[in-house]
Motif scaffolding. Structure first.
Motif, PDB file in Angstrom:
ATOM      1  N   MET A 136       0.996  -1.209  -0.080  1.00 46.49           N
ATOM      2  CA  MET A 136      -0.019  -0.103   0.001  1.00 46.49           C
ATOM      3  C   MET A 136       0.717   1.443  -0.159  1.00 46.49           C
ATOM      4  N   SER A 137       0.461   2.322  -0.806  1.00 47.98           N
ATOM      5  CA  SER A 137       1.209   3.472  -0.805  1.00 47.98           C
ATOM      6  C   SER A 137       0.348   4.730  -0.916  1.00 47.98           C
ATOM      7  N   SER A 138       0.706   5.746  -0.151  1.00 49.19           N
ATOM      8  CA  SER A 138      -0.071   7.035  -0.043  1.00 49.19           C
ATOM      9  C   SER A 138       0.760   8.046  -0.457  1.00 49.19           C
ATOM     10  N   GLU A 139       0.258   9.044  -1.364  1.00 47.57           N
ATOM     11  CA  GLU A 139       1.246  10.152  -1.944  1.00 47.57           C
ATOM     12  C   GLU A 139       0.903  11.353  -1.327  1.00 47.57           C
ATOM     13  N   TYR A 140       1.966  12.158  -0.775  1.00 52.66           N
ATOM     14  CA  TYR A 140       1.645  13.510  -0.097  1.00 52.66           C
ATOM     15  C   TYR A 140       2.738  14.352  -0.296  1.00 52.66           C
ATOM     16  N   ASP A 141       2.470  15.780  -0.394  1.00 52.08           N
ATOM     17  CA  ASP A 141       3.596  16.828  -0.678  1.00 52.08           C
ATOM     18  C   ASP A 141       4.505  16.653   0.444  1.00 52.08           C
ATOM     19  N   ILE A 142       4.065  16.762   1.762  1.00 48.06           N
ATOM     20  CA  ILE A 142       4.828  16.702   3.061  1.00 48.06           C
ATOM     21  C   ILE A 142       4.285  15.872   3.980  1.00 48.06           C
ATOM     22  N   LEU A 143       5.315  15.080   4.593  1.00 48.89           N
ATOM     23  CA  LEU A 143       4.953  14.186   5.783  1.00 48.89           C
ATOM     24  C   LEU A 143       5.462  14.753   7.030  1.00 48.89           C
ATOM     25  N   ILE A 144       4.771  15.025   8.125  1.00 46.19           N
ATOM     26  CA  ILE A 144       5.275  15.240   9.466  1.00 46.19           C
ATOM     27  C   ILE A 144       5.214  14.072  10.352  1.00 46.19           C
ATOM     28  N   VAL A 145       6.184  13.713  10.907  1.00 49.44           N
ATOM     29  CA  VAL A 145       6.326  12.457  11.869  1.00 49.44           C
ATOM     30  C   VAL A 145       6.378  13.008  13.321  1.00 49.44           C
ATOM     31  N   GLY A 146       5.146  12.879  13.852  1.00 45.95           N
ATOM     32  CA  GLY A 146       5.059  13.294  15.119  1.00 45.95           C
ATOM     33  C   GLY A 146       3.977  14.494  15.424  1.00 45.95           C
ATOM     34  N   ALA A 147       3.109  14.085  15.888  1.00 45.19           N
ATOM     35  CA  ALA A 147       1.871  15.210  16.252  1.00 45.19           C
ATOM     36  C   ALA A 147       1.882  15.883  17.546  1.00 45.19           C
ATOM     37  N   GLY A 148       3.191  16.410  18.208  1.00 45.99           N
ATOM     38  CA  GLY A 148       3.182  17.132  19.326  1.00 45.99           C
ATOM     39  C   GLY A 148       3.154  18.332  19.120  1.00 45.99           C
ATOM     40  N   ILE A 149       3.639  19.339  19.845  1.00 44.86           N
ATOM     41  CA  ILE A 149       3.650  20.687  19.626  1.00 44.86           C
ATOM     42  C   ILE A 149       4.219  21.099  18.370  1.00 44.86           C
TER      43      ILE A 149
ATOM     44  N   ALA B 114       5.041   3.014   7.577  1.00 42.23           N
ATOM     45  CA  ALA B 114       4.442   2.952   8.962  1.00 42.23           C
ATOM     46  C   ALA B 114       3.276   1.948   8.866  1.00 42.23           C
ATOM     47  N   THR B 115       2.824   1.594  10.236  1.00 38.15           N
ATOM     48  CA  THR B 115       1.734   0.951  10.454  1.00 38.15           C
ATOM     49  C   THR B 115       0.500   1.542  10.993  1.00 38.15           C
ATOM     50  N   ARG B 116      -0.614   1.660  10.505  1.00 43.30           N
ATOM     51  CA  ARG B 116      -1.718   2.259  11.119  1.00 43.30           C
ATOM     52  C   ARG B 116      -2.235   1.446  12.315  1.00 43.30           C
ATOM     53  N   SER B 117      -2.908   2.523  13.219  1.00 44.38           N
ATOM     54  CA  SER B 117      -3.254   1.722  14.623  1.00 44.38           C
ATOM     55  C   SER B 117      -4.435   0.518  14.109  1.00 44.38           C
ATOM     56  N   ASN B 118      -5.127   0.645  13.095  1.00 43.23           N
ATOM     57  CA  ASN B 118      -6.071  -0.237  12.896  1.00 43.23           C
ATOM     58  C   ASN B 118      -5.529  -1.315  11.726  1.00 43.23           C
ATOM     59  N   GLY B 119      -4.330  -1.405  11.834  1.00 40.58           N
ATOM     60  CA  GLY B 119      -3.918  -2.396  10.673  1.00 40.58           C
ATOM     61  C   GLY B 119      -2.523  -3.237  11.056  1.00 40.58           C
ATOM     62  N   GLN B 120      -2.243  -4.070  10.468  1.00 44.74           N
ATOM     63  CA  GLN B 120      -1.057  -4.869  10.984  1.00 44.74           C
ATOM     64  C   GLN B 120      -0.008  -4.723   9.881  1.00 44.74           C
ATOM     65  N   GLU B 121      -0.430  -4.576   8.678  1.00 47.33           N
ATOM     66  CA  GLU B 121       0.715  -4.478   7.442  1.00 47.33           C
ATOM     67  C   GLU B 121       1.325  -3.026   7.415  1.00 47.33           C
ATOM     68  N   LYS B 122       2.565  -2.988   7.011  1.00 46.16           N
ATOM     69  CA  LYS B 122       3.207  -1.851   6.816  1.00 46.16           C
ATOM     70  C   LYS B 122       2.655  -0.914   5.615  1.00 46.16           C
ATOM     71  N   GLU B 123       2.705   0.341   5.612  1.00 51.24           N
ATOM     72  CA  GLU B 123       2.249   0.920   4.606  1.00 51.24           C
ATOM     73  C   GLU B 123       3.267   2.067   4.104  1.00 51.24           C
ATOM     74  N   VAL B 124       3.676   2.309   2.975  1.00 57.63           N
ATOM     75  CA  VAL B 124       4.571   3.375   2.688  1.00 57.63           C
ATOM     76  C   VAL B 124       3.550   4.615   2.424  1.00 57.63           C
ATOM     77  N   PHE B 125       4.177   5.622   3.005  1.00 55.46           N
ATOM     78  CA  PHE B 125       3.850   7.103   2.565  1.00 55.46           C
ATOM     79  C   PHE B 125       4.702   7.803   2.187  1.00 55.46           C
ATOM     80  N   ARG B 126       4.568   8.294   0.904  1.00 47.05           N
ATOM     81  CA  ARG B 126       5.706   8.797  -0.030  1.00 47.05           C
ATOM     82  C   ARG B 126       5.402  10.421   0.013  1.00 47.05           C
ATOM     83  N   ALA B 127       6.482  11.131  -0.168  1.00 45.11           N
ATOM     84  CA  ALA B 127       6.321  12.750  -0.022  1.00 45.11           C
ATOM     85  C   ALA B 127       7.507  13.294  -0.557  1.00 45.11           C
TER      86      ALA B 127
END
Length: 494
Positions: free
Chosen positions: A1-14, A142-155
């Motif tokens: 599985m693969s999802s395409e984005y312009d920008i990926l941000i890892v970490g939803a903290g401050i 990455a692995t979504r919280s509701n899944g078990q397979e790793k997914e590629v997020f491209r950006a």
């Protein structure tokens, strides 16, 4: 599985959440942004709860001022510094105001603003690794919280903002990566319905022979207490706090502290220091927030630096046409490095230097601590200048150096010109229970582990001068070895 984005941000903290919101405002073209976070449950931390006035200003510049509404945030107007039952008032300059709050509520507010921003997907997923092609980072696996397979997020651009325990810091920085150093731990509890010495002011208690204690209100009924404990952390923290720390804390706080210690667990957080270094090792990826740069949390400046970094970086990225043009991106990283330097370097240096003085581990640092307190007692610019630096409203390392060495020389002056405590035997010895202090009117009271001794205040005599001259040289040298290496961590890449 693969999802395409312009920008990926890892970490939803401050840092990550506020950046996602800021990047959605691009003036060049609408962008698809993915904000990935391992768990979107409200975080529960004991730091990141006091936002200095400088941080509030950057929050407003980012259009995120609404985050402070509806979370029971408390206005903060400055500090009260306590030493040996003496209190000095340190107000923020020009009526400026900070805010204190429960960390998790603030983060959830930032996440909600990111979720409502145009083009932003907030995704609960655990990032396992960076995906590289020909030496360039092109996304994450990455692995979504509701899944078990790793997914590629491209950006086109990946931004790592996964906090102080970053899993990717060394991968991004390569050989230039430096491990963070832990100077101590903050041990925290929440006090219920506590009355601070000054309402809507943070309280800093200086404890002889130990690290400082911070107290500030984080909601209508909750007050955070953070006890700085030097390594190694005692196995019995409750006994350590009651016997070693509480005698120095104002007495009106003793009952809430006893209640908090008996009814709840004491939580710990390492106080780490990680100087920033240039980011040019790996293409396609940027570090942000505590993943890149940490300072001691004593001054509460971390969120101010993070929001400043987000504001400056987003201003540049929102004008970029092609995020894959790494030559252009390197130029942006260089400009960001220099534009952030004034504020970030000032807060980084101040945090550790002030901790060394307030922690006062040794005779020379104790002299500096006493001189610093008396410097604040002078009022005027002796308060306005330092608190402007602390609040993030005066980003100037030269101003910081001026006040730091002014304190050093003033501390030396105090050695000769001010009375000092001379131990004298008590007329009647009184045991102390639970750190309770007593005074018989003859001077300051000193508590050791066994009994009370009174201290008579006495001016130094001429016979004391040779030793004081020798001590003065050591004090100045100590000031140099505290400030100098910290300054070097910020300028070594210039």
């Amino acid at each position: 599985m693969s999802s395409e984005y312009d920008i990926l941000i890892v970490g939803a903290g401050i840092a990550g959440s506020s950046l996602a919101h800021a990047l959605s405002q691009s003036s060049v073209t609408p962008r698809r942004i993915a904000l990935l976070e391992r768990s979107l449950v409200e975080p529960d931390r004991i730091v990141g709860e006091l936002l200095q006035p400088g941080g509030v200003a950057f929050l407003n510049k980012l259009g995120l001022q609404g985050v402070l509404e509806g979370i029971d945030a408390i206005p903060e107007h400055g500090y009260a510094v306590v030493q040996d039952d003496r209190i000095v008032h340190i107000p923020y300059p020009d009526g400026r105001e900070g805010r204190s709050f429960h960390h998790g509520r603030f983060v959830q507010g930032l996440r909600e603003h990111a979720r409502r921003a145009n083009g932003v997907d907030v995704i609960e997923a655990t990032v396992n690794e960076l995906v590289e092609e020909e030496g360039t980072v092109v996304g994450v696996r990455a692995t979504r919280s509701n899944g078990q397979e790793k997914e590629v997020f491209r950006a086109d651009l990946t931004i790592i903002a996964d906090g102080c325990f970053s899993n990717f810091r060394s991968v991004v920085q390569g050989p230039s990566a430096r491990p963070s150093t832990t100077k101590s731990h903050f041990c925290g509890v929440v006090l219920k319905n506590a009355q601070l010495p000054m309402s809507q002011h943070g309280t800093v208690v200086l404890v002889h022979g130990h690290g400082p204690v911070l107290l500030y209100q984080i909601s209508e009924h909750d007050t955070r207490m953070l006890v700085d404990v030097k390594n190694p952390v005692p196995s019995d923290l409750k006994t350590h706090i009651i016997t070693k720390i509480m005698p120095s804390i104002p007495t009106q706080l003793h009952d809430p502290i006893h209640t908090a210690l008996s009814s709840g667990r004491i939580r710990r957080m390492p106080n780490s220091f990680l100087p920033p270094s240039p980011q040019s090792h790996k293409r396609g990826v940027i570090l942000l927030g505590d993943a890149w740069n940490m300072r001691h949390p004593l001054t509460g400046g971390g969120m101010t630096v993070a929001l400043s970094d987000v504001y400056i970086l987003s201003q540049h990225l929102n004008k970029v046409n092609d995020l894959r043009d790494w030559k252009q991106m390197k130029g942006i990283l260089d400009r960001w490095w220099w534009e952030r330097k004034g504020l970030a370097a000032t807060i980084n240096i101040l945090s550790v230097a002030l901790y060394d003085i307030f922690g006062a581990d040794g005779e020379c640092l104790s002299v500096l601590q006493n001189g610093c307190f008396k410097y604040f007692e002078r009022g005027g610019e002796s308060v306005r200048g330092p608190v402007s630096l602390l609040s993030g409203t005066a980003p100037s390392t030269s101003l910081l150096a001026y006040h730091f060495f002014y304190v050093a020389f003033y501390s030396i002056w105090v050695l000769f010109a001010h009375p000092r405590p001379i131990p004298a035997p008590c007329t009647s010895r009184e045991s102390h229970m639970n750190g309770t202090t007593h005074s018989n009117g003859n001077g300051d009271v000193h508590i050791d582990d066994k009994h009370l001794d009174t201290c008579i205040m006495q001016m130094p005599s001429v016979l004391d001068y040779p030793r004081l001259f020798w001590l003065s040289g050591r004090v100045f040298w100590t000031a140099c070895i505290v400030f100098g290496p910290l300054l070097w961590t910020e300028i070594r890449w210039w």
